[in-house]
Design an enzyme around this catalytic site. Structure first.
Site, PDB file in Angstrom:
ATOM      1  N   GLY A  15       0.984  -1.195   0.205  1.00  0.00           N
ATOM      2  CA  GLY A  15       0.005  -0.257   0.013  1.00  0.00           C
ATOM      3  C   GLY A  15       0.640   1.360  -0.152  1.00  0.00           C
ATOM      4  O   GLY A  15       1.679   1.275  -0.851  1.00  0.00           O
ATOM      5  N   LYS A 216       6.534   7.120  19.214  1.00  0.00           N
ATOM      6  CA  LYS A 216       5.501   6.917  17.931  1.00  0.00           C
ATOM      7  C   LYS A 216       4.245   6.789  18.468  1.00  0.00           C
ATOM      8  O   LYS A 216       3.265   7.675  18.058  1.00  0.00           O
ATOM      9  CB  LYS A 216       5.979   5.993  16.915  1.00  0.00           C
ATOM     10  CG  LYS A 216       4.844   6.114  15.728  1.00  0.00           C
ATOM     11  CD  LYS A 216       5.263   6.981  14.881  1.00  0.00           C
ATOM     12  CE  LYS A 216       4.308   7.307  13.632  1.00  0.00           C
ATOM     13  NZ  LYS A 216       4.383   6.161  12.514  1.00  0.00           N
TER      14      LYS A 216
END
Length: 338
Positions: A15, A216
């Site tokens: 993707g 993150k």
């Protein structure tokens, strides 16, 4: 392993991020690697017909890279390196396909947001070494058929979006952090990092990849579900005092759970909020998935945070509320898509 011994590379899930890495590897000069991708649907057909068109940040024309592409990993030979571009909630269903690509020495780089299924493998920080999370690996298939010993962790700071079948656009000049679960700097990780750097991917190696995962997650656990619930861009969220305060509360819960598991997050909540204000009108990946009618990446970003809060006796009330709301949103969104 040396980079010259990495002959076959498959990107499983080509993707946005996976497609970008596949295109860069396929266009890299001076390597003898064979690049293949596993994809599906219109995106797969477009790659087969014309390769991947990759728009780098601020580029006036795309890089066009051709490669072998299939929906069936069984059509490919065993690979020396597998890079997964799948999201955490997609991995369990992909195990049979990924397993077909493995030989005895295959390493697997998993680009994941949130807490990964292998998190506690060779973990010397938390006191929970080799603990398996059923939330991420319900039947133990990832642990048993892929194996945490193959994994190299990867934290990505790269904005990317599939803008049309076979076409990927990057929003920034990104950075990827690789880390062995053991914290060691092995020959394998050095070879993989060198190969990716040669392909133009900005790579660093971390001896404390779990710290990078939590750092993150501070942003992802807050902005992704809140953006889906409000249909807001990151700038919209930070411009709303109540939502910005909620972001700070989630970040505080993430930091508390991380520290209870022995990780260190150097940046303060205030510093992280200020950095978030500079990001601008970004559409999060969860909002992209919501608008596309796709299943949302809830468990790795929020569900496991709440579960690990229970494991460590750290309260996560704001995240638990967000989890309940975004789970119902996902359920209704999937019903509409069906």
């Amino acid at each position: 392993m040396t980079s010259s011994l990495i002959k076959n590379i498959c990107v499983y899930g080509a993707g946005a991020l996976g497609g970008a890495i596949a295109a860069k590897l396929a266009k890299a000069e001076g390597t003898q690697t064979q690049i293949s991708v596993v994809a599906r649907g219109a995106h797969l057909e477009a790659i087969r017909a014309g390769g991947i068109s990759l728009w780098e940040a601020d580029a006036d024309r795309p890089i066009i890279a051709s490669m072998a592409a299939t929906a069936d990993a069984g059509e490919l030979p065993p690979q020396d390196l597998v890079v997964t571009g799948l999201k955490g909630h997609q991995l369990a269903a992909a195990v049979p396909g990924i397993a077909k690509l493995l030989h005895s020495g295959t390493r697997v780089v998993m680009i994941l947001n949130g807490v990964p299924w292998w998190y506690f493998h060779r973990d010397r920080q938390s006191g929970h070494a080799e603990h398996q999370m059923k939330e991420l690996d319900p039947n133990g298939d990832l642990w048993r058929l892929i194996g945490p010993e193959r994994i190299i962790g990867c934290v990505a700071y790269q904005g990317a979006e599939v803008i049309a079948p076979g076409e990927v656009k990057l929003s920034n000049n990104g950075h990827f952090i690789l880390g062995e679960p053991s914290g060691e700097t092995t020959a394998d990780i050095e070879a993989i990092a060198a190969l990716l750097q040669q392909a133009g991917v900005n790579i660093s190696i971390s001896s404390r990849i779990r710290d990078d995962i939590w750092s993150k997650l501070m942003g992802n656990a807050a902005f992704n579900p809140i953006s889906a619930l409000t249909l807001g861009l990151m700038s919209d969220i930070m411009d709303d005092p109540a939502l910005a305060a909620m972001v700070g509360q989630v970040m505080s819960e993430v930091k508390a759970v991380a520290e209870a598991l022995g990780s260190q997050i150097a940046m303060s909540i205030e510093e992280r909020l200020e950095r978030s204000r500079q990001i601008g009108p970004v559409r999060t990946s969860m909002l992209q998935d919501l608008l596309a009618g796709k299943a949302l990446e809830i468990t790795p970003l929020v569900g496991v945070l709440v579960a690990l809060g229970r494991l460590t006796n750290v309260p996560t009330p704001v995240s638990a509320t967000i989890l309940a709301l975004v789970t119902q949103l996902d359920r209704k969104n999937q019903q509409s898509a069906d």
